[in-house]
Design a protein around this motif. Structure first.
Motif, PDB file in Angstrom:
ATOM      1  N   GLU A  28      29.097   2.389  67.390  1.00  0.00           N
ATOM      2  CA  GLU A  28      30.557   2.336  67.480  1.00  0.00           C
ATOM      3  C   GLU A  28      31.194   1.637  66.290  1.00  0.00           C
ATOM      4  O   GLU A  28      32.420   1.589  66.183  1.00  0.00           O
ATOM      5  CB  GLU A  28      30.966   1.611  68.759  1.00  0.00           C
ATOM      6  CG  GLU A  28      30.497   0.177  68.843  1.00  0.00           C
ATOM      7  CD  GLU A  28      30.880  -0.511  70.139  1.00  0.00           C
ATOM      8  OE1 GLU A  28      30.735  -1.749  70.210  1.00  0.00           O
ATOM      9  OE2 GLU A  28      31.312   0.200  71.069  1.00  0.00           O
ATOM     10  N   ASN A  29      30.391   1.073  65.398  1.00  0.00           N
ATOM     11  CA  ASN A  29      30.927   0.385  64.214  1.00  0.00           C
ATOM     12  C   ASN A  29      31.070   1.302  63.006  1.00  0.00           C
ATOM     13  O   ASN A  29      31.557   0.876  61.966  1.00  0.00           O
ATOM     14  CB  ASN A  29      30.009  -0.786  63.836  1.00  0.00           C
ATOM     15  CG  ASN A  29      29.975  -1.863  64.900  1.00  0.00           C
ATOM     16  OD1 ASN A  29      31.004  -2.179  65.492  1.00  0.00           O
ATOM     17  ND2 ASN A  29      28.804  -2.418  65.155  1.00  0.00           N
ATOM     18  N   ILE A  30      30.608   2.534  63.125  1.00  0.00           N
ATOM     19  CA  ILE A  30      30.564   3.435  61.974  1.00  0.00           C
ATOM     20  C   ILE A  30      31.852   4.250  61.866  1.00  0.00           C
ATOM     21  O   ILE A  30      32.401   4.709  62.869  1.00  0.00           O
ATOM     22  CB  ILE A  30      29.344   4.366  62.066  1.00  0.00           C
ATOM     23  CG1 ILE A  30      28.101   3.665  61.510  1.00  0.00           C
ATOM     24  CG2 ILE A  30      29.559   5.669  61.328  1.00  0.00           C
ATOM     25  CD1 ILE A  30      26.863   4.515  61.491  1.00  0.00           C
ATOM     26  N   ILE A  31      32.315   4.427  60.636  1.00  0.00           N
ATOM     27  CA  ILE A  31      33.391   5.362  60.313  1.00  0.00           C
ATOM     28  C   ILE A  31      32.782   6.459  59.448  1.00  0.00           C
ATOM     29  O   ILE A  31      32.121   6.169  58.446  1.00  0.00           O
ATOM     30  CB  ILE A  31      34.533   4.672  59.556  1.00  0.00           C
ATOM     31  CG1 ILE A  31      35.135   3.562  60.406  1.00  0.00           C
ATOM     32  CG2 ILE A  31      35.602   5.680  59.153  1.00  0.00           C
ATOM     33  CD1 ILE A  31      36.164   2.728  59.675  1.00  0.00           C
ATOM     34  N   ILE A  32      32.981   7.714  59.840  1.00  0.00           N
ATOM     35  CA  ILE A  32      32.376   8.829  59.118  1.00  0.00           C
ATOM     36  C   ILE A  32      33.452   9.628  58.390  1.00  0.00           C
ATOM     37  O   ILE A  32      34.423  10.095  59.000  1.00  0.00           O
ATOM     38  CB  ILE A  32      31.587   9.753  60.065  1.00  0.00           C
ATOM     39  CG1 ILE A  32      30.383   9.013  60.650  1.00  0.00           C
ATOM     40  CG2 ILE A  32      31.124  11.006  59.329  1.00  0.00           C
ATOM     41  CD1 ILE A  32      29.474   9.876  61.496  1.00  0.00           C
ATOM     42  N   TYR A  33      33.266   9.754  57.084  1.00  0.00           N
ATOM     43  CA  TYR A  33      34.071  10.656  56.270  1.00  0.00           C
ATOM     44  C   TYR A  33      33.226  11.911  56.068  1.00  0.00           C
ATOM     45  O   TYR A  33      32.152  11.846  55.464  1.00  0.00           O
ATOM     46  CB  TYR A  33      34.420  10.009  54.937  1.00  0.00           C
ATOM     47  CG  TYR A  33      35.225   8.737  55.085  1.00  0.00           C
ATOM     48  CD1 TYR A  33      36.610   8.764  55.067  1.00  0.00           C
ATOM     49  CD2 TYR A  33      34.599   7.498  55.262  1.00  0.00           C
ATOM     50  CE1 TYR A  33      37.358   7.597  55.211  1.00  0.00           C
ATOM     51  CE2 TYR A  33      35.338   6.332  55.410  1.00  0.00           C
ATOM     52  CZ  TYR A  33      36.714   6.396  55.381  1.00  0.00           C
ATOM     53  OH  TYR A  33      37.446   5.245  55.531  1.00  0.00           O
ATOM     54  N   ALA A  34      33.698  13.026  56.590  1.00  0.00           N
ATOM     55  CA  ALA A  34      32.901  14.259  56.597  1.00  0.00           C
ATOM     56  C   ALA A  34      33.590  15.323  55.762  1.00  0.00           C
ATOM     57  O   ALA A  34      34.793  15.566  55.915  1.00  0.00           O
ATOM     58  CB  ALA A  34      32.702  14.754  58.023  1.00  0.00           C
ATOM     59  N   CYS A  35      32.846  15.952  54.874  1.00  0.00           N
ATOM     60  CA  CYS A  35      33.417  17.010  54.033  1.00  0.00           C
ATOM     61  C   CYS A  35      32.654  18.310  54.247  1.00  0.00           C
ATOM     62  O   CYS A  35      31.485  18.321  54.653  1.00  0.00           O
ATOM     63  CB  CYS A  35      33.399  16.617  52.569  1.00  0.00           C
ATOM     64  SG  CYS A  35      31.760  16.550  51.813  1.00  0.00           S
ATOM     65  N   ASP A  36      33.313  19.400  53.956  1.00  0.00           N
ATOM     66  CA  ASP A  36      32.706  20.719  54.019  1.00  0.00           C
ATOM     67  C   ASP A  36      33.478  21.631  53.077  1.00  0.00           C
ATOM     68  O   ASP A  36      34.603  21.314  52.657  1.00  0.00           O
ATOM     69  CB  ASP A  36      32.722  21.275  55.443  1.00  0.00           C
ATOM     70  CG  ASP A  36      31.662  22.354  55.636  1.00  0.00           C
ATOM     71  OD1 ASP A  36      30.570  22.015  56.132  1.00  0.00           O
ATOM     72  OD2 ASP A  36      31.924  23.516  55.282  1.00  0.00           O
TER      73      ASP A  36
END
Length: 748
Positions: A106-114
């Motif tokens: 729950e501490n993670i922030i995900i920046y996701a690209c495609d």
């Protein structure tokens, strides 16, 4: 978790398959070299992106992509990472990688690209439809095709790209005074960007990128990764069943195939992966540590000490660890580490090393000590240098020790320096030692870090503050970690040598590269390159920023005078046709700029500021030169008697030169690491026909710095350090020169 464990257990069982493939006549076309055919049309990057967009559209229900829960078991760092940890998921597709990571921590922030905006919208929809609406605040998708374009500047701006990955060695820059960040969001507070990411996940993404575009794509990942960050990779391996199902006419390259829908796949072997990532600046971190442990573990024996009276090795209660001596020419890994040590310490890997039984060293290479400390084991405080003449005569004198930590330790096991006065560099791993009094320092073991310290002062005398040992009190291990292991490399020479009394603790075996250093150059990569061992010469690319170069020129320009040569008897300056440049000496510590550069030089060369002369700014116009000469002094000269011997020279190039003006080494011999020179350095080198076709030259490049040593490691004069400045043919040449001595010049 049962399915994940089963999946994981089958993942590496491919030896039988490899044998079957290599012996099956029907599958031989997979192993043959690829010959390009005119019938294979070239595919644009846009066509590749469109093919994957159509692929995800066909499988938009999400049933095709199952959650990759096994990633949390395979990469436990994603579960145990700190608060506000930032992850960049490259090629997120429908979110099969993103969802289990967000759920697992729950501490993670995900920046996701495609490469498809439709796919990103679909991934957000899957999160909402599956009841994961609470995770969407930590899921931040954005469009980017990393195979053809850079990541957006809000992820890592040009300034942070220049500084983020250059902080390995703790050098001071104008933007960073050396103090650590107060938190993971410190860079975000600057407002320029988020400051890079802690993790990058490449899960079945890189294989979809054409092989020729992979190096640039991996390099782009390197640029946005924070110091000490990890890139987590998983993809198709050689002889995967997916590969074997491709028909021969679907080959578009060696191990590269295209499907009927236009999507492509490449199938990796470990050597290809290592080359791709190593060329981008990455280094296998934990794998190197674990492999060294694996090599040594079956052969560990009780550590011994050399008894100077009995002239033999004996067991002693002051040293209770176990040891294995690993020949550094053992395999590719040890050779690579040996080379990295040589380039960092400025000592060739051919230098003789101490062996446990006092036997002559092997003709090639030396040895690494693999040391293992279990609970309660220790090594009492001691010196690495020899005190009795007999040992010095047999083995030579020890000058430098390089200690690499192969494991973390929960408590205890520090390397202690009871007599140390103060920390010379970063203090994040150092603590006061009350058990030894108010003074003294200790270094906490951290997997992948390395500690470098010298047993001798720059003037060649023994340094008694290098007393050190391994603390044994209350050593505790993590349940999921290995016992404390370390690697020790000890250099020794046949006579005293001039090296500084500094100690450095650095990330050495780390995922951001061996010689990846910090400079003040914004948006530019900085690295150190060994270009010769005779003389010992190294180029530090982008040592100065363009702004610093201009400031140094402007500081000296109003008071430039004709350069002089020294009379060896009286040390008076004489005008000579051998040296036709103009110059200006800057006072040591003259202003903040000069102090900052002098500190950076000291940290790079390991030679204290006090041992250097003031900076000399030189200007060469068209036709001006400096004929080949030596920087060292003869013992009978006035300079030697008053200032002592010069040990090294750093030449900083403050401008580019259109033609001519190269720094030439007429007597230089071929670099033993010729492969490295041929692949990178050789572009700045030319044969010198005016000196008999031998020797090497370095082309001036603004911001670069050339370091070469006037003395050999055994303290004798190095005749191959003969050097000069060839005439400028077109343009102007500005350089800053720092001459460094054996002795502390402030002592008179």
């Amino acid at each position: 978790m049962g399915e994940a464990a089963e999946y994981f257990s089958k993942d590496f069982q491919w030896d039988d398959l490899r044998i079957r493939v290599e012996n099956d006549p029907n599958l031989q076309y997979h192993l043959l070299p690829f010959e390009p055919s005119n019938s294979i049309p070239s595919v644009s990057p846009e066509a590749d992106s469109n093919a994957w967009s159509r692929f995800h559209l066909r499988h938009s229900s999400g049933k095709f992509f199952k959650e990759r829960r096994y990633l949390l078991k395979e990469f436990p760092e994603l579960v145990s990472c700190k608060k506000y940890c930032k992850v960049l998921e490259v090629g997120c597709g429908n979110g099969s990688t993103v969802i289990p990571i967000l759920r697992g921590n729950e501490n993670i922030i995900i920046y996701a690209c495609d490469c498809s905006t439709e796919t990103l919208e679909r991934a957000k929809g899957i999160l909402n439809d599956a009841g994961f609406a609470s995770l969407k605040d930590r899921f931040r998708p954005f469009y980017c095709d990393f195979s053809i374009s850079k990541f957006p500047t809000w992820l890592a701006c040009n300034s942070c790209r220049g500084n983020t990955f250059q902080q390995q060695r703790g050098f001071t820059t104008p933007e960073n005074d050396g103090s650590p960040a107060t938190g993971s969001l410190a860079l975000e507070e600057r407002g320029c960007c988020i400051g890079g990411v802690d993790f990058i996940t490449l899960i079945f993404t890189l294989s979809a990128v054409p092989l020729q575009r992979m190096p640039a794509s991996i390099r782009e990942c390197f640029m946005v990764l924070k110091p000490g960050g990890l890139l987590l990779f998983r993809d198709y391996g050689l002889y995967d069943m997916t590969m074997l199902r491709f028909a021969q006419d679907q080959r578009v390259g060696f191990r590269e195939y295209v499907r009927l829908d236009g999507t492509r796949s490449y199938f990796f072997c470990l050597n290809t992966l290592r080359d791709l990532f190593a060329n981008a600046g990455f280094v296998e971190s934990e794998k190197e540590c674990l492999k060294l442990i694996k090599l040594a573990k079956p052969h560990m024996r009780r550590s011994v000490l050399f008894d100077t009276k009995l002239r033999k090795n004996i067991e002693n209660s002051s040293r209770t660890s176990t040891t294995m001596i690993l020949n550094t020419r053992h395999d590719r890994l040890t050779r690579r580490i040996e080379k990295r040590i040589a380039e960092f310490t400025f000592h060739s890997y051919r230098t003789r090393v101490i062996l446990s039984k006092g036997r002559p060293p092997p003709k090639k290479g030396g040895s690494l000590y693999i040391l293992h400390y279990e609970v309660g084991q220790k090594f009492d405080a001691h010196y690495d240098y020899a005190k009795d003449e007999c040992t010095i005569k047999e083995r030579g004198q020890t000058i430098v020790t390089f200690l690499m930590y192969l494991s973390d330790v929960e408590e205890g096991g520090e390397t202690v320096f009871p007599a140390a006065n103060k920390c010379a560099s970063s203090a994040r791993w150092w603590k006061k030692l009350p058990i030894y009094g108010k003074d003294g320092l200790s270094i906490k073991p951290k997997m992948g870090d390395a500690l470098l310290f010298w047993s001798m002062k720059p003037d060649g005398t023994l340094d008694h503050t290098t007393l050190h040992g391994v603390k044994s009190e209350d050593i505790k291990m993590r349940r999921d970690s290995l016992p404390h292991l370390s690697v020790e490399k000890i250099y020794d020479f046949n006579s005293n040598v001039c090296k500084p009394e500094l100690s450095f603790s650095i990330p050495f075996i780390s995922p951001i590269g061996g010689m990846r250093l910090r400079s003040s150059t914004k948006g530019k990569d900085s690295w150190v390159e060994c270009i010769s061992w005779e003389p010992r010469a190294f180029i530090y690319h982008n040592f100065l920023s363009e702004k610093e170069c201009s400031q140094l020129i402007n500081l000296a320009k109003p008071r430039m005078k004709r350069s002089l040569v020294s009379d060896q008897k009286s040390w008076k300056g004489l005008v000579s046709s051998h040296r036709t440049s103009t110059g200006r000496f800057l006072v040591k510590g003259q202003n903040q700029l000069v102090r900052r550069i002098e500190k950076r030089i000291a940290e790079f060369t390991f030679i204290p500021v006090e041992n250097g002369e003031g900076l000399s700014i030189l200007h060469y116009e068209v036709g001006q030169k400096f004929d080949p000469h030596y920087d060292y002094s003869r013992p009978e000269s006035f300079n030697f008697k008053t200032l002592g011997q010069r040990i090294a020279t750093l030449v900083m190039y403050l401008s580019d030169v259109k033609e001519g003006g190269a720094t030439v080494f007429p007597a230089a011999k071929k670099c033993p690491v010729s492969k490295q020179c041929a692949s990178s350095s050789r572009r700045w080198w030319k044969k010198l026909p005016e000196y008999g076709g031998e020797g090497l030259s370095v082309k001036p490049k603004m911001g670069d710095a050339l370091l070469f040593w006037s003395l050999k490691p055994d303290s004798t004069l190095d005749p191959t350090s003969l050097h000069g400045s060839s005439p400028v043919i077109e343009g102007d040449k500005w350089v800053g020169v720092k001459l460094m001595h054996v002795k502390d010049l402030t002592q008179g």
